[in-house]
Design an enzyme around this catalytic site. Structure first.
Site, PDB file in Angstrom:
ATOM      1  N   ARG A   1      -0.185   7.488  -2.942  1.00  0.00           N
ATOM      2  CA  ARG A   1       0.207   8.618  -2.073  1.00  0.00           C
ATOM      3  C   ARG A   1       1.650   9.028  -2.310  1.00  0.00           C
ATOM      4  O   ARG A   1       1.995  10.198  -2.337  1.00  0.00           O
ATOM      5  CB  ARG A   1       0.015   8.231  -0.590  1.00  0.00           C
ATOM      6  CG  ARG A   1      -1.407   8.415  -0.105  1.00  0.00           C
ATOM      7  CD  ARG A   1      -1.589   7.832   1.254  1.00  0.00           C
ATOM      8  NE  ARG A   1      -1.628   6.374   1.202  1.00  0.00           N
ATOM      9  CZ  ARG A   1      -1.380   5.571   2.223  1.00  0.00           C
ATOM     10  NH1 ARG A   1      -1.040   6.081   3.386  1.00  0.00           N
ATOM     11  NH2 ARG A   1      -1.462   4.271   2.088  1.00  0.00           N
TER      12      ARG A   1
ATOM     13  N   ASN B   1     -10.333  -3.659  -6.592  1.00  0.00           N
ATOM     14  CA  ASN B   1      -9.553  -2.694  -7.387  1.00  0.00           C
ATOM     15  C   ASN B   1     -10.113  -2.482  -8.797  1.00  0.00           C
ATOM     16  O   ASN B   1      -9.791  -1.479  -9.448  1.00  0.00           O
ATOM     17  CB  ASN B   1      -8.078  -3.125  -7.491  1.00  0.00           C
ATOM     18  CG  ASN B   1      -7.291  -2.954  -6.213  1.00  0.00           C
ATOM     19  OD1 ASN B   1      -6.295  -3.648  -5.998  1.00  0.00           O
ATOM     20  ND2 ASN B   1      -7.699  -2.046  -5.327  1.00  0.00           N
ATOM     21  N   TRP B   2     -10.972  -3.402  -9.277  1.00  0.00           N
ATOM     22  CA  TRP B   2     -11.579  -3.193 -10.590  1.00  0.00           C
ATOM     23  C   TRP B   2     -12.404  -1.909 -10.618  1.00  0.00           C
ATOM     24  O   TRP B   2     -12.654  -1.348 -11.687  1.00  0.00           O
ATOM     25  CB  TRP B   2     -12.490  -4.364 -10.978  1.00  0.00           C
ATOM     26  CG  TRP B   2     -11.768  -5.638 -11.303  1.00  0.00           C
ATOM     27  CD1 TRP B   2     -11.831  -6.809 -10.595  1.00  0.00           C
ATOM     28  CD2 TRP B   2     -10.891  -5.907 -12.413  1.00  0.00           C
ATOM     29  NE1 TRP B   2     -11.043  -7.783 -11.194  1.00  0.00           N
ATOM     30  CE2 TRP B   2     -10.459  -7.250 -12.311  1.00  0.00           C
ATOM     31  CE3 TRP B   2     -10.422  -5.143 -13.489  1.00  0.00           C
ATOM     32  CZ2 TRP B   2      -9.593  -7.842 -13.231  1.00  0.00           C
ATOM     33  CZ3 TRP B   2      -9.560  -5.741 -14.404  1.00  0.00           C
ATOM     34  CH2 TRP B   2      -9.152  -7.066 -14.274  1.00  0.00           C
TER      35      TRP B   2
ATOM     36  N   ARG C   1      -5.251  -2.575   8.453  1.00  0.00           N
ATOM     37  CA  ARG C   1      -6.424  -3.380   8.082  1.00  0.00           C
ATOM     38  C   ARG C   1      -5.935  -4.582   7.283  1.00  0.00           C
ATOM     39  O   ARG C   1      -4.868  -4.540   6.689  1.00  0.00           O
ATOM     40  CB  ARG C   1      -7.353  -2.581   7.147  1.00  0.00           C
ATOM     41  CG  ARG C   1      -8.029  -1.396   7.727  1.00  0.00           C
ATOM     42  CD  ARG C   1      -9.059  -0.843   6.725  1.00  0.00           C
ATOM     43  NE  ARG C   1      -8.432  -0.203   5.584  1.00  0.00           N
ATOM     44  CZ  ARG C   1      -8.035   1.068   5.557  1.00  0.00           C
ATOM     45  NH1 ARG C   1      -8.192   1.830   6.625  1.00  0.00           N
ATOM     46  NH2 ARG C   1      -7.476   1.579   4.471  1.00  0.00           N
TER      47      ARG C   1
ATOM     48  N   SER D   1      -8.118  -5.925   4.886  1.00  0.00           N
ATOM     49  CA  SER D   1      -8.716  -5.618   3.584  1.00  0.00           C
ATOM     50  C   SER D   1      -8.869  -6.830   2.662  1.00  0.00           C
ATOM     51  O   SER D   1      -8.414  -6.804   1.513  1.00  0.00           O
ATOM     52  CB  SER D   1      -7.911  -4.518   2.875  1.00  0.00           C
ATOM     53  OG  SER D   1      -7.891  -3.353   3.654  1.00  0.00           O
TER      54      SER D   1
ATOM     55  N   HIS E   1       2.729   3.393  -8.898  1.00  0.00           N
ATOM     56  CA  HIS E   1       2.655   1.939  -9.138  1.00  0.00           C
ATOM     57  C   HIS E   1       3.901   1.464  -9.884  1.00  0.00           C
ATOM     58  O   HIS E   1       4.424   0.384  -9.630  1.00  0.00           O
ATOM     59  CB  HIS E   1       1.399   1.590  -9.941  1.00  0.00           C
ATOM     60  CG  HIS E   1       0.117   1.851  -9.191  1.00  0.00           C
ATOM     61  ND1 HIS E   1      -0.084   1.437  -7.897  1.00  0.00           N
ATOM     62  CD2 HIS E   1      -1.033   2.489  -9.554  1.00  0.00           C
ATOM     63  CE1 HIS E   1      -1.304   1.790  -7.490  1.00  0.00           C
ATOM     64  NE2 HIS E   1      -1.893   2.445  -8.481  1.00  0.00           N
TER      65      HIS E   1
ATOM     66  N   ASP F   1       0.820  -1.201   0.000  1.00  0.00           N
ATOM     67  CA  ASP F   1       0.000   0.000   0.000  1.00  0.00           C
ATOM     68  C   ASP F   1       0.865   1.267   0.000  1.00  0.00           C
ATOM     69  O   ASP F   1       1.919   1.293   0.621  1.00  0.00           O
ATOM     70  CB  ASP F   1      -0.863  -0.005   1.266  1.00  0.00           C
ATOM     71  CG  ASP F   1      -2.175   0.688   1.041  1.00  0.00           C
ATOM     72  OD1 ASP F   1      -2.359   1.285  -0.032  1.00  0.00           O
ATOM     73  OD2 ASP F   1      -3.015   0.648   1.941  1.00  0.00           O
TER      74      ASP F   1
ATOM     75  N   ARG G   1       1.615  -5.301   5.982  1.00  0.00           N
ATOM     76  CA  ARG G   1       0.951  -4.266   5.195  1.00  0.00           C
ATOM     77  C   ARG G   1       1.748  -2.980   5.318  1.00  0.00           C
ATOM     78  O   ARG G   1       2.097  -2.561   6.426  1.00  0.00           O
ATOM     79  CB  ARG G   1      -0.473  -4.028   5.691  1.00  0.00           C
ATOM     80  CG  ARG G   1      -1.165  -2.991   4.799  1.00  0.00           C
ATOM     81  CD  ARG G   1      -2.620  -2.850   5.089  1.00  0.00           C
ATOM     82  NE  ARG G   1      -3.202  -1.938   4.115  1.00  0.00           N
ATOM     83  CZ  ARG G   1      -4.448  -1.949   3.738  1.00  0.00           C
ATOM     84  NH1 ARG G   1      -5.270  -2.824   4.236  1.00  0.00           N
ATOM     85  NH2 ARG G   1      -4.888  -1.090   2.855  1.00  0.00           N
TER      86      ARG G   1
HETATM   87  C1  FPP Z   1      -2.602  -0.308  -3.260  1.00  0.00           C
HETATM   88  O1  FPP Z   1      -2.152   0.887  -2.861  1.00  0.00           O
HETATM   89  C2  FPP Z   1      -1.752  -0.919  -4.313  1.00  0.00           C
HETATM   90  C3  FPP Z   1      -2.228  -1.493  -5.434  1.00  0.00           C
HETATM   91  C4  FPP Z   1      -3.673  -1.581  -5.706  1.00  0.00           C
HETATM   92  C5  FPP Z   1      -1.360  -2.010  -6.507  1.00  0.00           C
HETATM   93  C6  FPP Z   1      -0.072  -2.612  -6.145  1.00  0.00           C
HETATM   94  C7  FPP Z   1       0.742  -2.774  -7.380  1.00  0.00           C
HETATM   95  C8  FPP Z   1       2.086  -2.681  -7.480  1.00  0.00           C
HETATM   96  C9  FPP Z   1       2.945  -2.530  -6.313  1.00  0.00           C
HETATM   97  C10 FPP Z   1       2.798  -2.707  -8.811  1.00  0.00           C
HETATM   98  C11 FPP Z   1       2.412  -3.760  -9.770  1.00  0.00           C
HETATM   99  C12 FPP Z   1       2.518  -5.135  -9.220  1.00  0.00           C
HETATM  100  C13 FPP Z   1       3.437  -6.051  -9.571  1.00  0.00           C
HETATM  101  C14 FPP Z   1       3.394  -7.400  -8.962  1.00  0.00           C
HETATM  102  C15 FPP Z   1       4.487  -5.769 -10.552  1.00  0.00           C
HETATM  103  P1  FPP Z   1      -2.286   2.345  -3.516  1.00  0.00           P
HETATM  104  O2  FPP Z   1      -1.029   2.597  -4.205  1.00  0.00           O
HETATM  105  O3  FPP Z   1      -3.507   2.442  -4.308  1.00  0.00           O
HETATM  106  O4  FPP Z   1      -2.357   3.155  -2.215  1.00  0.00           O
HETATM  107  P2  FPP Z   1      -2.644   4.665  -1.781  1.00  0.00           P
HETATM  108  O5  FPP Z   1      -3.648   5.265  -2.720  1.00  0.00           O
HETATM  109  O6  FPP Z   1      -3.179   4.441  -0.420  1.00  0.00           O
HETATM  110  O7  FPP Z   1      -1.359   5.363  -1.761  1.00  0.00           O
END
Ligand code: FPP
Length: 256
Positions: free
Chosen positions: A6, A50-51, A176, A178, A19, A2, A170
């Site tokens: 941010r 997440n979808w 959480r 989640s 990401h 997570d 986490r």
């Molecule tokens: C959640 O936090 C994170 C995700 C929904 C995606 C995680 C994906 C990756 C780390 C990269 C791709 C995966 C691989 C295996 C190469 P958020 O970033 O949405 O959190 P925030 O909005 O709370 O900062």
């Protein structure tokens, strides 16, 4: 995992940039886990929920996943790492599913570590899907309802084929679970890291594992030294055995 969004926003970048940098952290942590000798690492890369994110973010995550898989293939093979996806993989776009299925097949005989990517995954969904499969077998007369117990349900949960979760991490400061590995995390040690996922480095993993090693895991029993002291006092005292030595650590790194 997570905190990507941010992390990027704090630097004035779009969330998808977070990401991308987060996928570099994935590479670091997979390598560090393999070096440490972890038997299993499960990464919550994309949840069923997440979808519902903006389509552009979903598309960017799918592209990153495909890129990650293609770029890691040789390393997975060279390091005896078995890759697999857990979740409703059929929902993934074919450009990701095809690569995932190919590398899953190419690495299926690797034994040193299992890297599971939780994709289109939800803990409740996984349990519901397993329950439905058992119900279908019961209706077909192939399974007596009396034989549906914890072991039967667990055998239907793909996330459980590497064993229960020992340590659930986490990042990003949220505390959480989640919807991550709800069955397997029943007795997991929980570790919440304030660091945002793109900032995660090897030392953060070592810290999490060090914290894990200091936990006293009892699984509802009493500690073995307490049990033996009780035994020494006589048969009317508690005689429950302790948890025993910790197994090789399956680790789960969760996103929301
Ligand atoms: C959640 O936090 C994170 C995700 C929904 C995606 C995680 C994906 C990756 C780390 C990269 C791709 C995966 C691989 C295996 C190469 P958020 O970033 O949405 O959190 P925030 O909005 O709370 O900062």
């Amino acid at each position: 995992m997570d905190g990507n969004g941010r992390w990027a926003q704090q630097l004035g970048h779009p969330r998808t940039y977070g990401h991308r940098v987060g996928s570099d952290a994935v590479r670091r942590i997979v390598r560090a886990s393999r070096r440490l000798g972890l038997s299993a690492l499960t990464l919550y890369a994309f949840s069923e929920q997440n979808w519902a994110r903006p389509p552009s973010e979903v598309e960017a995550l799918m592209d990153l996943l495909r890129e990650f898989l293609l770029s890691e293939r040789d390393d997975l093979l060279a390091n005896d790492i078995r890759l697999r996806g857990v979740g409703r993989i059929e929902r993934l776009p074919s450009r990701v599913r095809d690569v995932l299925e190919r590398i899953t097949d190419e690495t299926k005989n690797n034994r040193t570590m299992t890297l599971s990517l939780a994709l289109s995954y939800g803990g409740r969904e996984e349990i519901a899907d397993a329950a439905r499969r058992l119900a279908e077998r019961a209706v077909a007369g192939a399974l007596s309802p009396a034989r549906i117990d914890e072991a039967a349900l667990e055998a239907e949960l793909p996330s459980m084929s590497v064993g229960a979760v020992d340590l659930l991490v986490r990042t990003g400061g949220e505390q959480r679970i989640s919807n991550f590995m709800l069955w397997g995390a029943a007795y997991a040690e929980l570790y919440f890291s304030p660091a945002l996922w793109p900032d995660w480095v090897e030392a953060d993993l070592y810290e999490a594992i060090t914290a894990y090693q200091q936990r006293d895991r009892r699984f509802g029993k009493v500690r073995s030294d307490v049990a033996s002291a009780a035994d020494a006092r006589g048969p009317t005292q508690a005689t429950t055995a302790g948890a025993g030595p910790a197994p090789a650590i399956p680790v789960a790194l969760g996103a929301r």
